[in-house]
Design a protein around this motif. Structure first.
Motif, PDB file in Angstrom:
ATOM      1  N   PHE A 184      73.160  92.392  34.424  1.00 21.43           N
ATOM      2  CA  PHE A 184      73.437  91.274  33.510  1.00 21.43           C
ATOM      3  C   PHE A 184      73.896  90.070  34.318  1.00 21.43           C
ATOM      4  N   SER A 185      73.526  88.870  33.857  1.00 22.73           N
ATOM      5  CA  SER A 185      74.104  87.664  34.450  1.00 22.73           C
ATOM      6  C   SER A 185      75.597  87.631  34.132  1.00 22.73           C
ATOM      7  N   ILE A 186      76.330  86.741  34.790  1.00 22.87           N
ATOM      8  CA  ILE A 186      77.767  86.627  34.539  1.00 22.87           C
ATOM      9  C   ILE A 186      78.015  86.265  33.071  1.00 22.87           C
ATOM     10  N   LEU A 187      77.236  85.323  32.542  1.00 28.92           N
ATOM     11  CA  LEU A 187      77.421  84.928  31.146  1.00 28.92           C
ATOM     12  C   LEU A 187      77.150  86.101  30.212  1.00 28.92           C
ATOM     13  N   LYS A 188      76.079  86.844  30.457  1.00 31.88           N
ATOM     14  CA  LYS A 188      75.751  87.983  29.585  1.00 31.88           C
ATOM     15  C   LYS A 188      76.816  89.072  29.692  1.00 31.88           C
ATOM     16  N   ASN A 189      77.422  89.255  30.865  1.00 29.33           N
ATOM     17  CA  ASN A 189      78.535  90.198  31.006  1.00 29.33           C
ATOM     18  C   ASN A 189      79.670  89.845  30.054  1.00 29.33           C
ATOM     19  N   LEU A 190      79.868  88.542  29.837  1.00 27.62           N
ATOM     20  CA  LEU A 190      80.979  88.094  28.995  1.00 27.62           C
ATOM     21  C   LEU A 190      80.654  88.107  27.504  1.00 27.62           C
ATOM     22  N   ILE A 191      79.402  87.830  27.138  1.00 29.37           N
ATOM     23  CA  ILE A 191      79.099  87.672  25.712  1.00 29.37           C
ATOM     24  C   ILE A 191      78.599  88.951  25.042  1.00 29.37           C
ATOM     25  N   THR A 203      83.177  80.518  24.012  1.00 29.63           N
ATOM     26  CA  THR A 203      84.395  81.161  24.514  1.00 29.63           C
ATOM     27  C   THR A 203      84.224  81.564  25.971  1.00 29.63           C
ATOM     28  N   ALA A 204      83.047  82.131  26.293  1.00 26.94           N
ATOM     29  CA  ALA A 204      82.791  82.596  27.657  1.00 26.94           C
ATOM     30  C   ALA A 204      82.835  81.443  28.663  1.00 26.94           C
ATOM     31  N   MET A 205      82.191  80.341  28.333  1.00 24.65           N
ATOM     32  CA  MET A 205      82.156  79.207  29.253  1.00 24.65           C
ATOM     33  C   MET A 205      83.547  78.588  29.421  1.00 24.65           C
ATOM     34  N   GLU A 206      84.305  78.581  28.348  1.00 25.99           N
ATOM     35  CA  GLU A 206      85.679  78.067  28.428  1.00 25.99           C
ATOM     36  C   GLU A 206      86.514  78.935  29.380  1.00 25.99           C
ATOM     37  N   LEU A 207      86.348  80.252  29.272  1.00 27.86           N
ATOM     38  CA  LEU A 207      87.108  81.163  30.135  1.00 27.86           C
ATOM     39  C   LEU A 207      86.637  81.077  31.586  1.00 27.86           C
ATOM     40  N   LEU A 208      85.335  80.967  31.800  1.00 31.34           N
ATOM     41  CA  LEU A 208      84.831  80.833  33.168  1.00 31.34           C
ATOM     42  C   LEU A 208      85.350  79.537  33.803  1.00 31.34           C
ATOM     43  N   SER A 209      85.469  78.490  33.002  1.00 29.45           N
ATOM     44  CA  SER A 209      86.034  77.232  33.504  1.00 29.45           C
ATOM     45  C   SER A 209      87.492  77.431  33.919  1.00 29.45           C
ATOM     46  N   LYS A 265      79.021  79.687  37.997  1.00 28.88           N
ATOM     47  CA  LYS A 265      78.421  80.991  38.310  1.00 28.88           C
ATOM     48  C   LYS A 265      77.862  81.686  37.066  1.00 28.88           C
ATOM     49  N   ALA A 266      77.809  80.984  35.934  1.00 23.75           N
ATOM     50  CA  ALA A 266      77.415  81.615  34.667  1.00 23.75           C
ATOM     51  C   ALA A 266      76.050  82.296  34.741  1.00 23.75           C
ATOM     52  N   ASP A 267      75.100  81.686  35.482  1.00 25.01           N
ATOM     53  CA  ASP A 267      73.746  82.242  35.552  1.00 25.01           C
ATOM     54  C   ASP A 267      73.541  83.160  36.752  1.00 25.01           C
ATOM     55  N   ALA A 268      74.574  83.327  37.562  1.00 27.64           N
ATOM     56  CA  ALA A 268      74.473  84.202  38.732  1.00 27.64           C
ATOM     57  C   ALA A 268      74.610  85.666  38.302  1.00 27.64           C
ATOM     58  N   TYR A 269      74.372  86.564  39.272  1.00 23.19           N
ATOM     59  CA  TYR A 269      74.543  87.995  39.034  1.00 23.19           C
ATOM     60  C   TYR A 269      75.710  88.496  39.878  1.00 23.19           C
ATOM     61  N   PRO A 270      76.342  89.587  39.477  1.00 22.72           N
ATOM     62  CA  PRO A 270      77.540  90.046  40.186  1.00 22.72           C
ATOM     63  C   PRO A 270      77.386  90.158  41.700  1.00 22.72           C
ATOM     64  N   ILE A 286      88.309  89.636  34.488  1.00 24.17           N
ATOM     65  CA  ILE A 286      89.450  89.182  33.684  1.00 24.17           C
ATOM     66  C   ILE A 286      88.956  88.344  32.508  1.00 24.17           C
ATOM     67  N   ALA A 287      88.014  87.427  32.793  1.00 27.70           N
ATOM     68  CA  ALA A 287      87.448  86.592  31.722  1.00 27.70           C
ATOM     69  C   ALA A 287      86.767  87.465  30.680  1.00 27.70           C
ATOM     70  N   ARG A 288      86.045  88.488  31.134  1.00 28.12           N
ATOM     71  CA  ARG A 288      85.348  89.379  30.196  1.00 28.12           C
ATOM     72  C   ARG A 288      86.343  90.071  29.255  1.00 28.12           C
ATOM     73  N   ALA A 289      87.456  90.540  29.826  1.00 32.21           N
ATOM     74  CA  ALA A 289      88.481  91.189  29.000  1.00 32.21           C
ATOM     75  C   ALA A 289      89.066  90.197  27.992  1.00 32.21           C
ATOM     76  N   LEU A 290      89.246  88.945  28.408  1.00 34.30           N
ATOM     77  CA  LEU A 290      89.842  87.935  27.526  1.00 34.30           C
ATOM     78  C   LEU A 290      88.901  87.477  26.414  1.00 34.30           C
ATOM     79  N   THR A 291      87.580  87.635  26.619  1.00 32.18           N
ATOM     80  CA  THR A 291      86.643  87.221  25.570  1.00 32.18           C
ATOM     81  C   THR A 291      86.853  88.024  24.291  1.00 32.18           C
ATOM     82  N   MET A 292      87.405  89.226  24.413  1.00 31.31           N
ATOM     83  CA  MET A 292      87.630  90.081  23.243  1.00 31.31           C
ATOM     84  C   MET A 292      88.928  89.729  22.516  1.00 31.31           C
ATOM     85  N   LYS A 293      89.653  88.752  23.061  1.00 29.05           N
ATOM     86  CA  LYS A 293      90.902  88.261  22.461  1.00 29.05           C
ATOM     87  C   LYS A 293      91.908  89.393  22.185  1.00 29.05           C
TER      88      LYS A 293
END
Length: 252
Positions: A103-110, A127-133, A140-145, A158-165
């Motif tokens: 998954f791309s970084i963005l897809k990992n988060l959403i 939400t994902a882009m706000e957290l990555l910022s 790095k949103a379109d990059a891969y791990p 950490i951002a991925r965990a925070l996306t779930m609020k």
């Protein structure tokens, strides 16, 4: 109180890993758990986040019981449907990042917000882009791990965990797989979250960080809580001999 764990017991193949552990975490509190390898710290986090089941005791989130011990002395959990609510209260950041490599970084988060919480793609991406910022890696949103450094991957985790609020965020030795320079990047993010009053439980070997950021420190050894209290008391004036022995290692 966000989390309350009471008389928690856990065995693996007859070996007692957690022996009658009780502790709680209040809203906005940062609790660091320290102790030698094999003391049960990671198992405690896995039980708190429902990745492992307890053998005895009680787990409550937001004043509601997720698990308790019945009259036969067996741990009983709420139904799978009810468990979804309890899982939503907590997030866990692993030491090895655990990002999806394909998954791309963005897809990992959403992915989880869309499929688990049924949020719209637009909301999840926002939400994902706000957290990555906030993590300093929006580019790095379109990059891969594999294209990111270890420190960047952990910030994504950490951002991925925070996306779930989540109400509470758990960290299982979040810097153990990183070199000293990258460790600083990740600890800086956790410090920022602490300043924002994010409720956190951090298993760590970074003693200076635990002392500076925590509201409370718990020292575990042999599956029990040996000592806990204000970081200055635990680090500067430990009461238990085992705590003194452990901390001497870090003074060398």
């Amino acid at each position: 109180m966000i989390l309350e764990m009471t008389n928690i017991q856990k065995q693996f193949d007859g070996l007692e890993v957690l022996k009658d552990i009780s502790f709680g975490v209040d809203s906005g509190e940062v609790v660091s758990i320290i102790g030698p390898s094999g003391s049960g710290k990671s198992t405690l986090l896995r039980c708190a986040t429902f990745l492992e089941t307890i053998d005895g005791g009680e787990i409550s989130y937001m004043g509601k019981k997720a698990a308790h011990t019945d009259e036969n002395g067996k741990a009983v959990y709420v139904s799978p449907h009810e468990m979804q609510e309890f899982r939503s209260y907590c997030g866990l950041v692993f030491q090895q990042f655990n990002l999806f490599p394909h998954f791309s970084i963005l897809k990992n988060l959403i992915d989880a917000p869309i499929h688990v919480q049924h949020r719209s793609k637009e909301e999840a991406e926002g939400t994902a882009m706000e957290l990555l910022s906030r993590m300093g890696i929006a580019d790095k949103a379109d990059a891969y791990p594999y294209q990111l450094s270890g420190g960047q991957q952990q910030r994504v985790a950490i951002a991925r965990a925070l996306t779930m609020k989540p109400e509470i965020l758990f960290f299982d030795e979040p810097t153990s797989a990183l070199d000293p320079e990258l460790t600083g990047e990740v600890l800086k993010v956790i410090r920022q979250l602490a300043e924002e009053k994010m409720t956190m439980v951090v298993v760590t070997h970074e003693m200076s960080f635990a002392k500076a950021v925590s509201n409370r420190v718990i020292f575990m050894d042999g599956g029990v809580v040996v000592e806990q209290g204000d970081p200055r008391d635990v680090f500067d004036n430990p009461q238990e001999e085992r705590t003194k022995q452990f901390l001497r290692i870090f003074e060398r």
